[in-house]
Write an enzyme that holds these catalytic residues in place. Structure first.
Site, PDB file in Angstrom:
ATOM      1  CG  ASP A 264     -68.396 -83.277 -12.572  1.00  0.00           C
ATOM      2  OD1 ASP A 264     -67.529 -82.427 -12.842  1.00  0.00           O
ATOM      3  OD2 ASP A 264     -68.830 -83.479 -11.415  1.00  0.00           O
TER       4      ASP A 264
ATOM      5  CG  ASP B 183     -63.510 -81.061 -10.846  1.00  0.00           C
ATOM      6  OD1 ASP B 183     -64.270 -81.095  -9.868  1.00  0.00           O
ATOM      7  OD2 ASP B 183     -62.301 -81.384 -10.764  1.00  0.00           O
TER       8      ASP B 183
ATOM      9  CD  GLU C 222     -65.485 -77.780  -7.527  1.00  0.00           C
ATOM     10  OE1 GLU C 222     -65.594 -78.209  -6.373  1.00  0.00           O
ATOM     11  OE2 GLU C 222     -64.701 -78.286  -8.348  1.00  0.00           O
TER      12      GLU C 222
ATOM     13  CG  HIS D  10     -69.162 -84.764  -4.845  1.00  0.00           C
ATOM     14  ND1 HIS D  10     -69.622 -83.656  -5.544  1.00  0.00           N
ATOM     15  CD2 HIS D  10     -67.868 -84.905  -5.180  1.00  0.00           C
ATOM     16  CE1 HIS D  10     -68.635 -83.171  -6.264  1.00  0.00           C
ATOM     17  NE2 HIS D  10     -67.561 -83.906  -6.073  1.00  0.00           N
ATOM     18  CG  ASP D  11     -66.184 -82.141  -3.262  1.00  0.00           C
ATOM     19  OD1 ASP D  11     -65.833 -83.338  -3.302  1.00  0.00           O
ATOM     20  OD2 ASP D  11     -66.116 -81.370  -4.237  1.00  0.00           O
TER      21      ASP D  11
HETATM   22  C1  GLC Z   1     -63.643 -80.966  -7.207  1.00  0.00           C
HETATM   23  C2  GLC Z   1     -64.488 -82.177  -6.979  1.00  0.00           C
HETATM   24  C3  GLC Z   1     -63.820 -83.027  -5.953  1.00  0.00           C
HETATM   25  C4  GLC Z   1     -62.472 -83.448  -6.476  1.00  0.00           C
HETATM   26  C5  GLC Z   1     -61.649 -82.239  -6.905  1.00  0.00           C
HETATM   27  C6  GLC Z   1     -60.492 -82.638  -7.760  1.00  0.00           C
HETATM   28  O1  GLC Z   1     -63.546 -80.168  -6.098  1.00  0.00           O
HETATM   29  O2  GLC Z   1     -65.781 -81.795  -6.634  1.00  0.00           O
HETATM   30  O3  GLC Z   1     -64.591 -84.125  -5.573  1.00  0.00           O
HETATM   31  O4  GLC Z   1     -61.767 -84.135  -5.493  1.00  0.00           O
HETATM   32  O5  GLC Z   1     -62.398 -81.340  -7.682  1.00  0.00           O
HETATM   33  O6  GLC Z   1     -60.920 -83.060  -9.015  1.00  0.00           O
END
Ligand code: GLC
Length: 577
Positions: free
Chosen positions: A97, A199, A252, A326-327
């Site tokens: 990641d 990310d 993402e 995880h979010d």
């Molecule tokens: C992404 C991650 C999340 C994090 C955010 C900032 O959305 O999945 O867990 O808080 O980025 O890095």
């Protein structure tokens, strides 16, 4: 670009909650190595592991202070090398990641910037305010109410942070920044990883001059930097210059647009293998707001899934398919039913997403139907910064502590972060740790755990295992067209997958009841007399079901039921026609 991953399934690991081998209450890299056998058992091809790099852990590792070193909390470089080598033996690839939109404020670059070193100040966005106490523009923070800027008194400058103030945004306009990030990617490729997840990577290109926005309160800036002006150029450069087009990559994409996702994931553009988009996980947001709860709008969900499926196919893009990470709160508690129809609804949701076109991701615990927290009764039970901030904001808005707690119990990211439930023993923290877990275990470990499901052919685990193998066996699942069926039915999500090639035509019908009530398919939609009936866009004779092969279902005697035009609560099946 490599497209071998069309038949693959990825398993996401949140290491701190997966398996602790040291007894410190936090999962570690050795814990992942220990569980490779389990992971191979599901049949997954890749593991996406969320960040384990050196970090003050303000955002649980998404605040990286050193991209090249392992945080001692999770182990050592030797542990990682061992994991890569062992995973390789199991023919499982690791995807790391990469958090490249921002660093931690404790990263050396930011520390040097704070010390006034010009070179490193240009690694971030430092700007003068509009006046005393007034930030450089009106952009809002993405995770907590308030500005996206933080004032640094000794510099008399502000810096941009779309996330926590301890996560300053990197300035991708600066070529030196892009070169540093490429070095990081090359370093991990050399170590033998097989892919990357990037990310919030569609936020890295900020518009020139960082202008004010005129959006509604709380949303300012978002439309300007989401899928920003140079985003495609930047992603192509990163991929081309590091040679990762032959690996598996996923971006993402926060609040992204469909046309951009096509461009990001079209192989000839050499940007990314696929994209995560989140619109389908917002159909239970009231007025688009995360911290307001409402029942899922099923028709909106169905429309979104079909639109993305069909348009991505038309445009030559590739979806990452997922319900959980995880979010996110746990899907069975959200779009399913974690009470009476826990097992049926968890399987139905698995089937609905895994038979679509794209690469499915299973998030740890999803394969055993892990649920939202059942035993968190005060704000102190929660760890996540975003949850803490929004709890305070809810109270400020005038909500009672009970109401605020009800909302965070439904919405908090900690729902997805509770320890993996390996065994039935609640005293042993479900087999996660011998120590005190960093986050309280869910109280339902006795009922929901790997131990009780792994050898049960009727378990959610066995169902997921079957889903993973079906994708490998049936080319139509990986490559076929998606044809929506029963589009106006208020309870049923149904589609056909169709693939025509030299060997002829392959067809699969997937049919899922998304509700806890029996669903009836009307005679006008479905002709059970054996005559041809028109459903959705294609003609399909449901009487065919009699002769067709049932590939998978979550009830016994499913075929009979569906022929009768009735689906029991959360009933779901896939047929090869
Ligand atoms: C992404 C991650 C999340 C994090 C955010 C900032 O959305 O999945 O867990 O808080 O980025 O890095």
């Amino acid at each position: 670009m490599n497209t071998d991953f069309h038949k693959s399934t990825v398993y996401q690991i949140y290491p701190r909650s997966f398996q602790d081998t040291s007894g410190n209450g936090t999962g570690d890299l050795k814990g992942i190595t220990r569980k490779l056998d389990y992971l191979k058992g599901i049949g997954v091809d890749y593991l996406w592991i969320t960040p384990f790099f050196v970090s003050p852990q303000v955002d649980n590792g998404y605040d990286v202070a050193d991209y090249y070193r392992i945080d001692p909390l999770f182990g050592t470089m030797e542990d990682l090398e061992e994991l890569i080598a062992e995973a390789d033996r199991y023919e499982i690839g690791l995807m790391l990641d990469m958090v490249f939109n921002h660093t931690s404020d404790e990263h050396e670059w930011f520390q040097k910037a704070l010390a006034g070193e010009k070179k490193y100040m240009d690694f971030y966005y430092f700007r003068r305010g509009k006046g005393p106490g007034v930030p450089p523009n009106n952009w809002d923070n993405r995770v907590a109410p308030g500005s996206a800027w933080e004032y640094v008194p000794h510099l008399d400058l502000w810096y941009l942070h779309l996330y926590d103030r301890k996560q300053p945004d990197l300035n991708w306009e600066n070529p030196l920044v892009r070169e540093e990030l490429k070095k990081v990617v090359r370093f991990w490729v050399e170590k033998g990883v097989k892919g990357f997840r990037f990310d919030v990577v569609n936020l890295v290109s900020k518009p020139e001059g960082l202008p004010d926005d005129n959006a509604e309160e709380g949303m300012n800036g978002k439309q300007l930097y989401t899928d920003g002006p140079k985003i495609h150029e930047f992603l192509h450069e990163l991929t081309a210059d590091t040679g990762i087009a032959s690996l598996v990559t996923v971006g993402e994409m926060a609040s992204t647009g469909l046309s951009h996702c096509i461009r990001y994931s079209k192989p000839e553009n050499e940007e990314l293998s696929m994209t995560f988009s989140f619109h389908h996980l917002k159909t239970d947001y009231k007025d688009g707001k995360k911290w307001e709860v409402m029942p899922n709008d099923f028709m909106a969900l169905k429309k979104l899934l079909f639109t993305w499926q069909q348009e991505m196919k038309r445009g030559g893009g590739w979806n990452a398919l997922f319900w959980c990470n995880h979010d996110q709160p746990r899907i069975v508690s959200r779009y399913g039913d974690d009470g009476k129809y826990w097992k049926e609804s968890a399987k139905m949701l698995g089937l609905a997403i895994h038979m679509l076109r794209g690469t499915p991701y299973i998030y740890q615990g999803e394969e055993i139907g892990m649920t939202n927290v059942k035993n968190y009764d005060c704000i102190q039970d929660f760890n996540d910064t975003e949850t803490q901030d929004n709890y305070k904001a809810l109270l400020k808005q005038g909500k009672s502590p009970e109401e605020a707690l009800r909302i965070i119990c439904a919405r908090s990211r900690d729902n997805g972060r509770t320890p993996m439930q390996w065994t039935a023993d609640p005293k042993a923290n479900g087999g996660f740790t011998d120590g005190t877990p960093w986050l309280k275990c869910n109280s339902n470990v006795a009922d929901i755990n790997v131990e009780s499901q792994i050898n049960d052919p009727d378990s959610i685990y066995s169902f997921y295992k079957k889903l993973v193998s079906l994708r490998k066996e049936q080319e139509v699942i990986a490559e076929g067209d998606v044809i929506p069926c029963l589009e106006n039915h208020p309870q049923i999500f149904a589609y056909q997958r169709v693939l025509k090639n030299a060997e002829g035509e392959q067809k699969i019908l997937v049919i899922c009841n998304f509700t806890g009530k029996e669903a009836v398919i009307g005679k006008e939609e479905l002709n059970f007399a054996g005559e041809e009936a028109v459903i959705g866009k294609e003609e399909l004779n449901f009487a065919d079901i009699e002769d067709s092969r049932l590939l998978i279902s979550n009830y016994k005697d499913t075929s009979v039921q569906i022929r009768n035009g009735r689906l029991r609560p959360f009933e779901a099946a896939a047929y090869q026609i």
